[in-house]
Motif scaffolding. Sequence first.
Motif, PDB file in Angstrom:
ATOM      1  N   MET A   1       0.848  -1.181   0.000  1.00 53.22           N
ATOM      2  CA  MET A   1       0.000   0.000   0.000  1.00 53.22           C
ATOM      3  C   MET A   1       0.890   1.240   0.000  1.00 53.22           C
ATOM      4  N   PRO A   2       0.577   2.197  -0.854  1.00 51.67           N
ATOM      5  CA  PRO A   2       1.356   3.441  -0.864  1.00 51.67           C
ATOM      6  C   PRO A   2       1.031   4.290   0.362  1.00 51.67           C
ATOM      7  N   ALA A   3       2.018   5.045   0.797  1.00 53.15           N
ATOM      8  CA  ALA A   3       1.778   6.005   1.882  1.00 53.15           C
ATOM      9  C   ALA A   3       0.836   7.074   1.348  1.00 53.15           C
ATOM     10  N   ARG A   4      -0.136   7.477   2.159  1.00 51.32           N
ATOM     11  CA  ARG A   4      -1.089   8.490   1.719  1.00 51.32           C
ATOM     12  C   ARG A   4      -1.611   9.295   2.883  1.00 51.32           C
ATOM     13  N   ARG A   5      -2.062  10.484   2.555  1.00 47.65           N
ATOM     14  CA  ARG A   5      -2.690  11.344   3.557  1.00 47.65           C
ATOM     15  C   ARG A   5      -3.768  12.157   2.871  1.00 47.65           C
ATOM     16  N   THR A   6      -4.775  12.527   3.608  1.00 42.22           N
ATOM     17  CA  THR A   6      -5.861  13.337   3.083  1.00 42.22           C
ATOM     18  C   THR A   6      -5.791  14.704   3.746  1.00 42.22           C
ATOM     19  N   ILE A   7      -5.788  15.749   2.926  1.00 46.47           N
ATOM     20  CA  ILE A   7      -5.679  17.117   3.437  1.00 46.47           C
ATOM     21  C   ILE A   7      -6.668  18.021   2.702  1.00 46.47           C
ATOM     22  N   HIS A   8      -6.870  19.221   3.232  1.00 43.66           N
ATOM     23  CA  HIS A   8      -7.667  20.223   2.536  1.00 43.66           C
ATOM     24  C   HIS A   8      -6.893  20.697   1.314  1.00 43.66           C
ATOM     25  N   VAL A   9      -7.582  20.917   0.226  1.00 43.84           N
ATOM     26  CA  VAL A   9      -6.935  21.370  -1.002  1.00 43.84           C
ATOM     27  C   VAL A   9      -6.145  22.651  -0.744  1.00 43.84           C
ATOM     28  N   ALA A  10      -6.676  23.526   0.111  1.00 40.84           N
ATOM     29  CA  ALA A  10      -5.991  24.784   0.429  1.00 40.84           C
ATOM     30  C   ALA A  10      -4.643  24.539   1.106  1.00 40.84           C
ATOM     31  N   ASP A  11      -4.457  23.378   1.727  1.00 34.70           N
ATOM     32  CA  ASP A  11      -3.216  23.055   2.432  1.00 34.70           C
ATOM     33  C   ASP A  11      -2.217  22.288   1.559  1.00 34.70           C
ATOM     34  N   LEU A  12      -2.542  22.112   0.290  1.00 34.23           N
ATOM     35  CA  LEU A  12      -1.644  21.417  -0.627  1.00 34.23           C
ATOM     36  C   LEU A  12      -0.377  22.249  -0.791  1.00 34.23           C
ATOM     37  N   GLY A  13       0.744  21.678  -0.422  1.00 33.17           N
ATOM     38  CA  GLY A  13       2.015  22.397  -0.425  1.00 33.17           C
ATOM     39  C   GLY A  13       2.526  22.713  -1.810  1.00 33.17           C
ATOM     40  N   PRO A  14       3.685  23.370  -1.872  1.00 32.23           N
ATOM     41  CA  PRO A  14       4.270  23.700  -3.166  1.00 32.23           C
ATOM     42  C   PRO A  14       4.710  22.441  -3.911  1.00 32.23           C
ATOM     43  N   ALA A  15       4.779  22.563  -5.216  1.00 36.84           N
ATOM     44  CA  ALA A  15       5.170  21.428  -6.056  1.00 36.84           C
ATOM     45  C   ALA A  15       6.514  20.863  -5.638  1.00 36.84           C
ATOM     46  N   SER A  16       7.454  21.731  -5.280  1.00 40.44           N
ATOM     47  CA  SER A  16       8.794  21.261  -4.902  1.00 40.44           C
ATOM     48  C   SER A  16       8.741  20.336  -3.690  1.00 40.44           C
ATOM     49  N   ALA A  17       7.845  20.597  -2.760  1.00 41.97           N
ATOM     50  CA  ALA A  17       7.702  19.737  -1.587  1.00 41.97           C
ATOM     51  C   ALA A  17       6.992  18.437  -1.940  1.00 41.97           C
ATOM     52  N   LEU A  18       5.988  18.522  -2.815  1.00 37.97           N
ATOM     53  CA  LEU A  18       5.237  17.324  -3.201  1.00 37.97           C
ATOM     54  C   LEU A  18       6.082  16.368  -4.039  1.00 37.97           C
ATOM     55  N   LEU A  19       7.001  16.930  -4.807  1.00 39.73           N
ATOM     56  CA  LEU A  19       7.851  16.120  -5.682  1.00 39.73           C
ATOM     57  C   LEU A  19       9.215  15.880  -5.031  1.00 39.73           C
ATOM     58  N   ALA A  20       9.217  15.663  -3.732  1.00 37.38           N
ATOM     59  CA  ALA A  20      10.454  15.455  -2.971  1.00 37.38           C
ATOM     60  C   ALA A  20      11.281  14.333  -3.571  1.00 37.38           C
ATOM     61  N   GLY A  59     -12.309  23.120  -7.058  1.00 37.78           N
ATOM     62  CA  GLY A  59     -13.675  22.995  -6.570  1.00 37.78           C
ATOM     63  C   GLY A  59     -13.861  21.922  -5.510  1.00 37.78           C
ATOM     64  N   GLU A  60     -12.791  21.206  -5.186  1.00 39.11           N
ATOM     65  CA  GLU A  60     -12.870  20.116  -4.202  1.00 39.11           C
ATOM     66  C   GLU A  60     -12.500  20.622  -2.814  1.00 39.11           C
ATOM     67  N   GLU A  61     -12.987  19.947  -1.796  1.00 34.75           N
ATOM     68  CA  GLU A  61     -12.644  20.319  -0.423  1.00 34.75           C
ATOM     69  C   GLU A  61     -11.350  19.654   0.026  1.00 34.75           C
ATOM     70  N   ARG A  62     -11.213  18.361  -0.291  1.00 35.91           N
ATOM     71  CA  ARG A  62     -10.064  17.605   0.193  1.00 35.91           C
ATOM     72  C   ARG A  62      -9.389  16.855  -0.947  1.00 35.91           C
ATOM     73  N   VAL A  63      -8.121  16.530  -0.731  1.00 38.13           N
ATOM     74  CA  VAL A  63      -7.328  15.821  -1.723  1.00 38.13           C
ATOM     75  C   VAL A  63      -6.521  14.735  -1.023  1.00 38.13           C
ATOM     76  N   VAL A  64      -6.384  13.595  -1.675  1.00 38.06           N
ATOM     77  CA  VAL A  64      -5.518  12.529  -1.186  1.00 38.06           C
ATOM     78  C   VAL A  64      -4.162  12.717  -1.853  1.00 38.06           C
ATOM     79  N   VAL A  65      -3.111  12.800  -1.054  1.00 42.09           N
ATOM     80  CA  VAL A  65      -1.744  12.900  -1.547  1.00 42.09           C
ATOM     81  C   VAL A  65      -1.125  11.541  -1.312  1.00 42.09           C
ATOM     82  N   GLU A  66      -0.753  10.868  -2.393  1.00 43.55           N
ATOM     83  CA  GLU A  66      -0.346   9.471  -2.300  1.00 43.55           C
ATOM     84  C   GLU A  66       1.023   9.255  -2.930  1.00 43.55           C
TER      85      GLU A  66
END
Length: 72
Positions: A1-20, A59-66
């Motif tokens: 299973m991949p590591a994942r977390r669910t956060i508010h779309v507004a809290d989605l970090g910068p691309a550089s952090a997401l593409l660590a 338009g979404e409230e939350r996003v899964v970052v996986e």
Amino acid sequence: MPARRTIHVADLGPASALLAENRPVVLKAASELPSGGGHGVWICRTSADVDAARQALAGEERVVVEEYLDIA
């Protein structure tokens, strides 16, 4: 299973952090409905991919970052 977390779309970090470590990331619209056929799912390999997904998720409230799993 991949590591994942669910956060508010507004809290989605910068691309550089997401593409660590230069690894892709999967962003999914968080919903109680299945994402059949990949609707609402983005595999982001570049900052431009993250920006496009962020715009589509506006338009979404939350996003899964996986964690992206490179499985053949």
